[in-house]
Write an enzyme that holds these catalytic residues in place. Structure first.
Site, PDB file in Angstrom:
ATOM      1  N   GLU A 442       0.844  -1.188   0.000  1.00 48.04           N
ATOM      2  CA  GLU A 442       0.000   0.000   0.000  1.00 48.04           C
ATOM      3  C   GLU A 442       0.883   1.243   0.000  1.00 48.04           C
ATOM      4  O   GLU A 442       1.635   1.492   0.928  1.00 48.04           O
ATOM      5  CB  GLU A 442      -0.869  -0.075   1.272  1.00 48.04           C
ATOM      6  CG  GLU A 442      -1.630   1.143   1.615  1.00 48.04           C
ATOM      7  CD  GLU A 442      -2.203   1.019   3.054  1.00 48.04           C
ATOM      8  OE1 GLU A 442      -2.041  -0.063   3.671  1.00 48.04           O
ATOM      9  OE2 GLU A 442      -2.782   1.994   3.535  1.00 48.04           O
ATOM     10  N   ASP A 519      -7.476   1.319   7.336  1.00 51.42           N
ATOM     11  CA  ASP A 519      -7.289   1.548   5.905  1.00 51.42           C
ATOM     12  C   ASP A 519      -6.607   0.354   5.248  1.00 51.42           C
ATOM     13  O   ASP A 519      -6.971  -0.068   4.157  1.00 51.42           O
ATOM     14  CB  ASP A 519      -6.453   2.806   5.669  1.00 51.42           C
ATOM     15  CG  ASP A 519      -7.318   4.066   5.703  1.00 51.42           C
ATOM     16  OD1 ASP A 519      -8.556   3.908   5.617  1.00 51.42           O
ATOM     17  OD2 ASP A 519      -6.759   5.172   5.828  1.00 51.42           O
TER      18      ASP A 519
END
Ligand code: TSJ
Length: 655
Positions: A442, A519
């Site tokens: 990410e 997230d």
């Protein structure tokens, strides 16, 4: 034409398009250009070029034999690199040349370019090993050359030095022999002091001439102390079997596809052809071809004729026997597995290529193709059993070729796949998928740490920017357009949906490595949704994993340990440190915060990391589908319902 002074002689090879006719060139050209630029005439000034000189002189004598005027050729190598070649032919004409009243034909032949063969009468002109440049080139490049001619019971002699006559043509009295003898020493000014004739090479050359023309006897002799190998000092080379003898000596007693060798010799108005072919699986295939006994290693029209003839006759056999595989056969399948010799004799052959060792005369193809096709069809028809054996052998070669081509295409595809990889992928160096891993990370900062933490050889990193597209709620057109997902699919290489091909997957493991926060969990679930929807077989194949990066670092004194989550942290605080120790607890906000060495140790390195394998339980298929649809699908009300139902189980998380 006015008589030209030596100063008017110029190098026509530098000015070829001045409109001179061939006749003018013959008369005009002296030998100066040859000494100035020997490479232009003999293809260099190395040992190979030195042996070209020998080949040229021997070929001139061969001409006389092939034309039927000489029956033997003597080749004698003595110390000091002196070579003598003698034939028992008609003898080079010594009468005055019609154009140069004060010069003999012999002198004109030996001192002007392209003057060779001007006297006609020869049925099969070799044009010489230098293919037309002739004996005068050898003369020009020799320190000295002695020519003896025995004609009409009289003997003449003339000496040349570096291409120039050194004295007049002298009559030496009566001769007890007939023919021409040329003795020469290559010029060290041209070839250097280190270039020497090789007895082995000359002997091989002599031997091949004897094989190639069974009507000639070659008498070889060489000064004993020049020989460093098993070359004989003296030999009489005659091969009544011609090419067949040579083929037999090459192939020896090894197994052949057919018991009979395909060989023959035929002559017609256009020339002569001699050939010998066999298919010997244990012997390296070869095709040796010659024109007028001159080797043509670059092949040419005569070889083309042979290839066509043999292929067409074999195909005709296949069609006659209704063999379905007939159309597979190409000339390469037939010839690339054959041991073959081909020798043609034609008038005024033409050679091309830099080294002039490719035959370009079109009539050679017609001659060979016509004769060989006929003979090969007969040969096949004589023994249908052998013909079938040969046919099957050649079909095997064709099938091998097709298989090789297929394999090549696959590897080429693999190569282009590699070329079309996304720019931000840090690929591993290992080529095959086995043992390799692709980390989906990410964001760029985590990507940077991961790149430093990885094992370059087997671990690849693909940073994904932000939240990827939710495939469960997007149309398939959007999927194609989405940069992050299209990068991911390119990196994987295996295609998606119905086009998924497990064998094209470029990595053994795909590891989703996101931050240990909400997230991160969201991105991980988006990725899992993608894999679940687009390539479930990848999950079923056991290729998909989740990395388990730690959430906390616990530090006290010299000890640092990592905790995966809160529960883990509590447990470790109690077990790993003394009860009253002031342990420093830090929480990672993201992977990017971790030192590459920490990331490596805790999350990426085999042996110290923890991976969770993602599985699709067969028994849970339906529930999985409902959950994915509920949580990730297009209908927000389903998601809302799930939250309502499960809110009671949620616990506050430390933010
Ligand atoms: F290379 C060479 F020219 F120096 C040379 C030529 C070397 C050697 C060893 C032999 C020969 C050679 C040339 N042998 N035989 C001949 N024959 C002729 O040149 C020849 C003889 C007669 C006639 C004719 O029409 O009567 C024509 C030719 C070309």
């Amino acid at each position: 034409m006015a008589k030209k002074q030596p100063s008017d002689l110029f190098d026509l090879s530098l000015a070829p398009s001045k409109g001179y006719t061939a006749k003018d060139i013959e008369v005009l050209e002296g030998l100066e250009p040859v000494r100035r630029r020997p490479g232009m005439y003999i293809g260099g000034t190395d040992v190979a070029a030195l042996h070209h000189l020998a080949a040229e002189i021997i070929d001139n004598a061969m001409d006389e034999a092939v034309a039927g005027h000489a029956s033997f050729i003597e080749i004698e190598l003595t110390g000091d690199d002196t070579l003598a070649v003698r034939d028992n032919g008609r003898g080079i004409p010594v009468d005055p040349h019609p154009k140069f009243k004060n010069k003999s034909a012999l002198e004109v032949i030996m001192t002007t370019l392209h003057a060779g063969g001007k006297f006609g009468g020869s049925a099969y002109k070799t044009s010489g090993g230098l293919h037309g440049v002739g004996s005068s080139v050898v003369n020009a490049l020799s320190e000295w050359m002695d020519i003896e001619v025995a004609r009409d019971k009289r003997c003449w002699m003339m000496r040349f030095e570096r291409g120039k006559s050194a004295g007049k043509l002298k009559e030496m009295g009566t001769a007890s022999w007939r023919g021409t003898k040329v003795t020469f020493k290559p010029d060290q000014q041209i070839f250097g002091k280190e270039a020497h004739f090789s007895p082995a090479r000359l002997y091989r050359m002599a031997k091949s001439k004897a094989y190639l023309f069974r009507g000639v006897e070659i008498r070889w002799s060489c000064e004993e102390d020049l020989i460093k190998d098993d070359t004989p000092a003296e030999d009489k080379l005659v091969f009544p079997g011609g090419l067949t003898d040579y083929l037999a000596s090459e192939v020896g007693g090894t197994a052949t596809v057919t018991t009979r060798t395909f060989f023959g010799r035929t002559e017609n108005d256009n020339g002569a052809v001699e050939w010998a072919l066999t298919w010997a699986p244990a012997v390296d295939p070869f095709l040796l071809s010659f024109c007028n006994t001159i080797p043509t290693p670059q092949g040419g029209t005569h070889e083309q004729g042979l290839r066509n003839a043999v292929t067409r006759a074999l195909r005709a056999h296949g069609e006659r026997t209704n063999n379905r595989k007939t159309s597979l056969i190409t000339p390469d399948d037939v010839m690339a597995s054959a041991c073959a010799m081909l020798s043609v004799f034609i008038r005024e052959p033409e050679f091309q290529g830099q080294t002039k060792d490719k035959l370009s005369s079109p009539e050679a193809q017609k001659l060979v193709e016509g004769i060989l096709r006929d003979h090969f069809e007969h040969w096949l028809a004589e023994s249908p059993l052998e013909a079938d054996k040969l046919f099957d052998f050649v079909v095997d070669r064709a099938e091998e070729r097709l298989k090789r081509r297929q394999e090549k295409e696959v590897s080429r595809k693999a190569a282009t796949r590699k070329l079309r990889l996304p720019g931000k992928l840090a690929d591993c160096t290992r080529d095959e998928a086995e043992g390799t891993e692709l980390f989906l990370v990410e964001g760029d900062s985590a990507g940077g740490s991961a790149k430093q933490a990885r094992d370059r050889n087997t671990q690849a990193i693909l940073p994904l920017r932000g939240k990827i597209l939710n495939v469960a709620s997007a149309s398939s057109g959007k999927l194609q357009q989405n940069q992050e997902l299209s990068d991911l699919m390119q990196a994987l290489g295996c295609g998606a949906g119905s086009k998924y091909r497990e064998e094209d997957l470029r990595y053994e493991r795909i590891i989703v490595m996101t931050d240990a926060d909400v997230d991160g969990a969201h991105i991980a679930s988006l990725l899992l949704t993608f894999f679940y929807r687009e390539m479930p077989a990848l999950i079923e194949g056991g290729h998909l994993f989740l990395a388990m990066p730690p959430l906390y670092r616990l530090n006290h004194g010299g000890t640092t340990i990592y905790a995966r989550d809160d529960a883990d942290k509590e447990k470790l605080l109690k077990s790993a440190f003394k009860s009253n120790a002031k342990v420093e607890v830090s929480r990672f906000k993201g992977l990017g915060e971790m030192m590459p060495a920490q990331l490596k140790e805790t999350t990426m390195k085999r042996g110290t990391r923890t991976l969770v394998k993602v599985e699709l339980a067969e028994s849970e298929r339906e529930r999985t589908e409902t959950m994915v649809e509920k949580l990730m699908g297009k209908k927000p009300e389903l998601r809302f319902q799930f939250i309502q139902e499960n809110a009671a189980f949620a616990t506050d998380v430390d933010v």
